[in-house]
Design an enzyme around this catalytic site. Structure first.
Site, PDB file in Angstrom:
ATOM      1  N   LYS A 188      29.343  45.840  35.203  1.00  0.00           N
ATOM      2  CA  LYS A 188      30.226  46.327  36.281  1.00  0.00           C
ATOM      3  C   LYS A 188      30.997  47.565  35.824  1.00  0.00           C
ATOM      4  O   LYS A 188      31.165  48.525  36.583  1.00  0.00           O
ATOM      5  CB  LYS A 188      31.187  45.203  36.710  1.00  0.00           C
ATOM      6  CG  LYS A 188      30.462  44.061  37.422  1.00  0.00           C
ATOM      7  CD  LYS A 188      31.297  42.808  37.601  1.00  0.00           C
ATOM      8  CE  LYS A 188      30.425  41.666  38.134  1.00  0.00           C
ATOM      9  NZ  LYS A 188      31.134  40.387  38.312  1.00  0.00           N
ATOM     10  N   GLN A 198      36.384  37.324  36.562  1.00  0.00           N
ATOM     11  CA  GLN A 198      35.022  36.853  36.329  1.00  0.00           C
ATOM     12  C   GLN A 198      35.009  35.331  36.206  1.00  0.00           C
ATOM     13  O   GLN A 198      35.806  34.747  35.479  1.00  0.00           O
ATOM     14  CB  GLN A 198      34.449  37.513  35.058  1.00  0.00           C
ATOM     15  CG  GLN A 198      32.979  37.234  34.814  1.00  0.00           C
ATOM     16  CD  GLN A 198      32.054  37.846  35.874  1.00  0.00           C
ATOM     17  OE1 GLN A 198      32.351  38.867  36.476  1.00  0.00           O
ATOM     18  NE2 GLN A 198      30.923  37.203  36.105  1.00  0.00           N
ATOM     19  N   ASP A 203      35.612  40.791  45.432  1.00  0.00           N
ATOM     20  CA  ASP A 203      34.583  39.750  45.328  1.00  0.00           C
ATOM     21  C   ASP A 203      34.457  38.963  46.640  1.00  0.00           C
ATOM     22  O   ASP A 203      33.491  38.227  46.828  1.00  0.00           O
ATOM     23  CB  ASP A 203      34.962  38.739  44.233  1.00  0.00           C
ATOM     24  CG  ASP A 203      34.230  38.987  42.920  1.00  0.00           C
ATOM     25  OD1 ASP A 203      33.131  39.566  42.953  1.00  0.00           O
ATOM     26  OD2 ASP A 203      34.761  38.583  41.869  1.00  0.00           O
TER      27      ASP A 203
HETATM   28  N1  GUN Z   1      30.325  34.829  38.235  1.00  0.00           N
HETATM   29  C1  GUN Z   1      29.047  34.862  38.698  1.00  0.00           C
HETATM   30  N2  GUN Z   1      28.948  35.749  39.704  1.00  0.00           N
HETATM   31  C2  GUN Z   1      30.167  36.282  39.881  1.00  0.00           C
HETATM   32  C3  GUN Z   1      30.687  37.265  40.777  1.00  0.00           C
HETATM   33  O1  GUN Z   1      30.011  37.806  41.639  1.00  0.00           O
HETATM   34  N3  GUN Z   1      32.005  37.552  40.633  1.00  0.00           N
HETATM   35  C4  GUN Z   1      32.796  36.949  39.718  1.00  0.00           C
HETATM   36  N4  GUN Z   1      34.076  37.281  39.673  1.00  0.00           N
HETATM   37  N5  GUN Z   1      32.343  36.027  38.888  1.00  0.00           N
HETATM   38  C5  GUN Z   1      31.036  35.710  38.967  1.00  0.00           C
END
Ligand code: GUN
Length: 294
Positions: A53, A97, A120
């Site tokens: 990211k 995350q 998100d």
């Molecule tokens: N863990 C697995 N996929 C994601 C996601 O799209 N966002 C976040 N914050 N954690 C994750």
């Protein structure tokens, strides 16, 4: 033989568009969009996702910042950082995350995120707005799948869409979105999960299968119907004799499904890169106040 839903290619187009937008922002002498991430603990996959990211931010010209905490951190410390990011006018969006260490209450953490910065789309306010078909930050993976289906003009209206997995990040929002009054959408949706018996009876009748299970090569060609559209969200690390020590495996047995399907996503190069691109898109939407106007 199926045609490929090329997420890698489409994601590059989207990132290029975002990059061009950022160039315009810069040329106007304005601050560029800023995405922040909170990473707690040492989960290898989580670290890899967050690093990707950050890399994507650099690629499209965004500012990014990473706030790392040890797995022993307290919930209060994370809440304090969230409060700081909520109130930082130079942070447009941020993510925490997942998964979080066991001592933390995930709901409480997600609830603490300012919904206007929840790129998100995990906050209940944004999830509710999604379910009500209001403007919102769509969770990145479902948003990526919709964008991919839209790009290839895959007919979804009146189709039977079977979703495997009811996670809050993929399966459950996907089931809502495929049933909404829009394109892509207007499908008849079946949401299957670990208590669904004889799942093949559903998948064999599906025009579209979206699988987000995390069970490598689960969906075989004999479980789908001729001409089905297959979207594979699975990315499970499977031990392998290579430099990394693993390969990324989808939920779909690609070869047997590709023989029968009309369209199929590969792993890697399908849903994964689309997910990454849509987080950048959501950050841009947060920066521009497109969802929440003030
Ligand atoms: N863990 C697995 N996929 C994601 C996601 O799209 N966002 C976040 N914050 N954690 C994750």
């Amino acid at each position: 033989m199926a045609q490929i839903l090329d997420g890698l290619k489409v994601s590059k187009v989207i990132k290029q568009e975002i990059k061009q937008d950022v160039e315009k922002i810069k040329a106007a002498g304005k601050r560029v969009p800023h995405l922040s991430a909170i990473l707690v603990g040492n989960n290898g996959a989580s670290k890899a996702y967050v690093n990707s990211k950050i890399k994507d931010c650099a690629e499209v010209g965004f500012q990014s910042s990473l706030h790392k905490f040890p797995s022993t951190a307290s919930e209060a410390e994370i809440l304090e950082k969230i409060n700081e990011l909520n109130n930082d006018p130079e942070v447009d969006g941020f993510i925490v995350q997942l998964p979080l260490p066991k001592q933390m209450d995930q709901e409480k953490i997600i609830m603490a995120i300012e919904s206007r910065k929840d790129v998100d789309g995990f906050h209940p306010e944004n999830f509710g707005r999604m379910a009500l078909e209001m403007d919102t930050f769509l969770p990145a993976t479902p948003f990526g799948i919709l964008t991919l289906l839209e790009h290839y003009q895959i007919e979804t209206k009146g189709k039977h869409c079977v979703i495997i997995g009811r996670s809050r990040i993929v399966g459950r929002p996907m089931s809502i979105l495929m049933g909404r009054k829009d394109f892509p959408g207007n499908s008849t949706v079946t949401l299957t999960h670990s208590y669904t018996s004889h799942i093949e009876e559903f998948t064999k009748n599906a025009d579209i299968v979206i699988t987000a299970l995390g069970d490598p090569y689960f969906l075989k060609g004999d479980m789908i119907k001729e001409g089905a559209v297959i979207v594979d969200v699975g990315i499970t690390r499977v031990d392998a004799d290579n430099e990394r020590g693993y390969i990324l495996a989808g939920d779909v047995d690609f070869d047997s499904c590709a023989e029968k399907a009309s369209w199929i996503t590969p792993v890697p190069g399908g849903v994964g890169p689309m997910t990454r691109a849509m987080l950048m898109k959501n950050t841009l939407l947060a920066y521009k106040h497109t969802i929440y106007k003030d």
